[in-house]
Design an enzyme around this catalytic site. Structure first.
Site, short mmCIF file in Angstrom:
data_model
loop_
_atom_site.label_atom_id
_atom_site.label_comp_id
_atom_site.label_asym_id
_atom_site.label_seq_id
_atom_site.Cartn_x
_atom_site.Cartn_y
_atom_site.Cartn_z
N GLU A 79 35.39 27.24 23.17
CA GLU A 79 34.18 27.08 22.34
C GLU A 79 34.60 27.08 20.88
O GLU A 79 33.81 27.36 19.99
CB GLU A 79 33.13 28.13 22.68
CG GLU A 79 33.64 29.52 22.87
CD GLU A 79 32.57 30.47 23.36
OE1 GLU A 79 31.47 30.47 22.82
OE2 GLU A 79 32.86 31.24 24.30
N CYS A 111 31.74 31.35 27.06
CA CYS A 111 32.91 32.06 27.60
C CYS A 111 33.16 31.76 29.07
O CYS A 111 34.14 32.26 29.65
CB CYS A 111 32.77 33.56 27.36
SG CYS A 111 32.57 33.95 25.62
N HIS A 233 34.36 39.84 32.05
CA HIS A 233 34.47 39.21 30.74
C HIS A 233 34.28 40.34 29.72
O HIS A 233 33.31 41.09 29.81
CB HIS A 233 33.38 38.15 30.59
CG HIS A 233 33.18 37.69 29.19
ND1 HIS A 233 34.22 37.24 28.41
CD2 HIS A 233 32.07 37.63 28.40
CE1 HIS A 233 33.76 36.93 27.22
NE2 HIS A 233 32.47 37.16 27.18
#
Ligand code: COA
Length: 387
Positions: A79, A111, A233
């Site tokens: 990103e 993500c 994450h």
């Protein structure tokens, strides 16, 4: 046939900010950043490191150990794109001298991008078992100087080789995913820094974890206590910690103990490097592999989250002898080699990196010999050189 992760390469830039220094500069109690957020340091990328150069550097960690001519697919999840049209992966393919017949492209869903790439790569290898795929997550998390999200920045890349009969982690069949069109975090085309509703994003993340983890257990019959580790994450360590606390709350003491210990091992590198968006979950995997002792066939759960939002839970099994395929000393040296910046130095480097350098001005890198870097543009074409 098992398909999964055969190699892992890691790169993070050579500068960092200490969270205690940042807290003092922002008139915050250091314990808010160290304990409340859970971060010790964050890597800082100067103008010469971007998603492309970091992705090249991460892949170079294992490239000489693989059959390059067998790589049929190269995917970059990011990103922090360097171009609106041309894929970051083409610059990387060129630097790595991959075959001309490689299929290559960039994917984006915040993500989640690297996980999307891994799933595509897994399916590709199942159809083409004699070929392998390189999947890279490479990002610079930028919220801006003196913003609420500043403490959750970072920079780095993870690169993986996905192949049949993998030497590190075999990916299991099945997954659970959940998506919703929401606005918790995004980066408009005219902005070099992210827009975030931090508190909302924390709630959505936890909600997506609960939904996908519950659905996965229902679908597979796998119990929480069957997992040796749950990986998350990690935009910042406290975020994953909260998800892990929810996961273990009704478990027996033995399960609570090993899932807590392995969460700590998995968070160790992220605490030092900061948020690397697409690659954060896989930095947690690397940290677990290099900081915990895992039995062969240990079941590892992975929760991927991309704002906007997309969540997915899947699992893998540790392959016997996995530790022989790691670069533990080199990875720890990579983190330890970074130079500390003062807050004014960080602010200057950070703000400079938000601007495109003047065309036809060659940038110099202060990185170690052998490291690839962005050397500026020549007639508006991006130049990547090796130091
Ligand atoms: N000692 C220990 N803990 C402290 C503390 C102190 N002195 N002061 C505050 N804290 C704790 C708070 O209790 C809070 O803990 P909790 O989350 O368990 O409630 C935590 O530190 C953060 O405090 P908060 O007041 O919420 O911080 P903030 O308003 O500065 O916002 C973020 C923090 C994370 C929301 C902000 O940094 C952000 O927006 N980051 C980006 C968002 C992001 O990455 N989202 C995920 C995308 S996937």
């Amino acid at each position: 046939m098992q398909v999964g992760i055969d190699q892992i390469g890691f790169y993070t830039p050579n500068k960092y900010v200490d969270m205690v220094d940042l807290a003092h500069a922002r008139n915050e109690d250091p314990n808010k950043f160290l304990i409340g957020i859970g971060q010790n340091k964050m890597s800082v990328a100067d103008q010469t490191q971007d998603a492309v150069s970091m992705g090249i550097n991460a892949t170079l960690r294992y490239l000489d150990q693989i059959a390059r001519e067998r790589v049929g697919l190269l995917i970059v999840g990011t990103e922090s794109s360097v171009d609106q049209s041309k894929s970051a992966s083409l610059f990387i393919k060129s630097a790595l001298a991959l075959p001309a017949n490689v299929r290559t492209f960039e994917v984006k869903e915040a993500c989640f991008g690297m996980t999307a790439g891994i799933m595509i790569a897994r399916d590709y290898v199942r159809l083409h078992p004699h070929h392998s795929a390189i999947v890279i997550g490479s990002d610079i998390a930028r919220y801006g100087v003196n913003t609420g999200g500043e403490v959750t920045q970072g920079a780095g890349s993870i690169s993986m080789l996905i192949k049949a009969d993998p030497q590190i982690l075999a990916i299991n069949n099945g997954h659970s995913s959940h998506s919703e069109d929401i606005n918790d975090f995004w980066r408009p085309n005219d902005s070099a820094v992210a827009v975030v509703d931090g508190k909302y994003s924390k709630n959505v993340y936890l909600d997506f974890f609960k939904q996908t983890f519950t659905a996965y257990r229902k679908q597979t019959g796998i119990k929480t206590s069957d997992f040796t580790a749950l990986l998350y994450h990690l935009p910042f360590v406290k975020m994953g910690f909260k998800a892990n606390e929810w996961a273990i709350t009704a478990q027996d003491e033995k399960t609570k103990k090993h899932l807590t210990e392995n969460f700590t091992a998995a968070a160790r590198y992220g605490k030092e490097v900061g948020n690397i968006y697409t690659a954060s979950l896989y930095l947690s995997l690397l940290s677990l592999l290099e900081n915990a002792k895992l039995p062969a066939n240990a079941k590892i759960g992975l929760f991927s989250y991309g704002s906007g939002a997309m969540g997915e839970f899947y699992s893998g099994q540790i392959v016997k002898g996995y530790e022989k395929n790691l670069h533990t000393n080199a990875d720890q040296k990579m983190i330890a080699r970074r130079q500390k910046l003062t807050i004014p130095e960080y602010e200057k480097i950070f703000n400079q990196a938000l601007e495109s350098p003047q065309d036809n001005l060659e940038l110099q890198s202060d990185e170690q010999t052998g490291t690839w870097y962005f050397a500026g543009t020549k007639n508006r074409i991006r130049q990547y050189f090796q130091k």
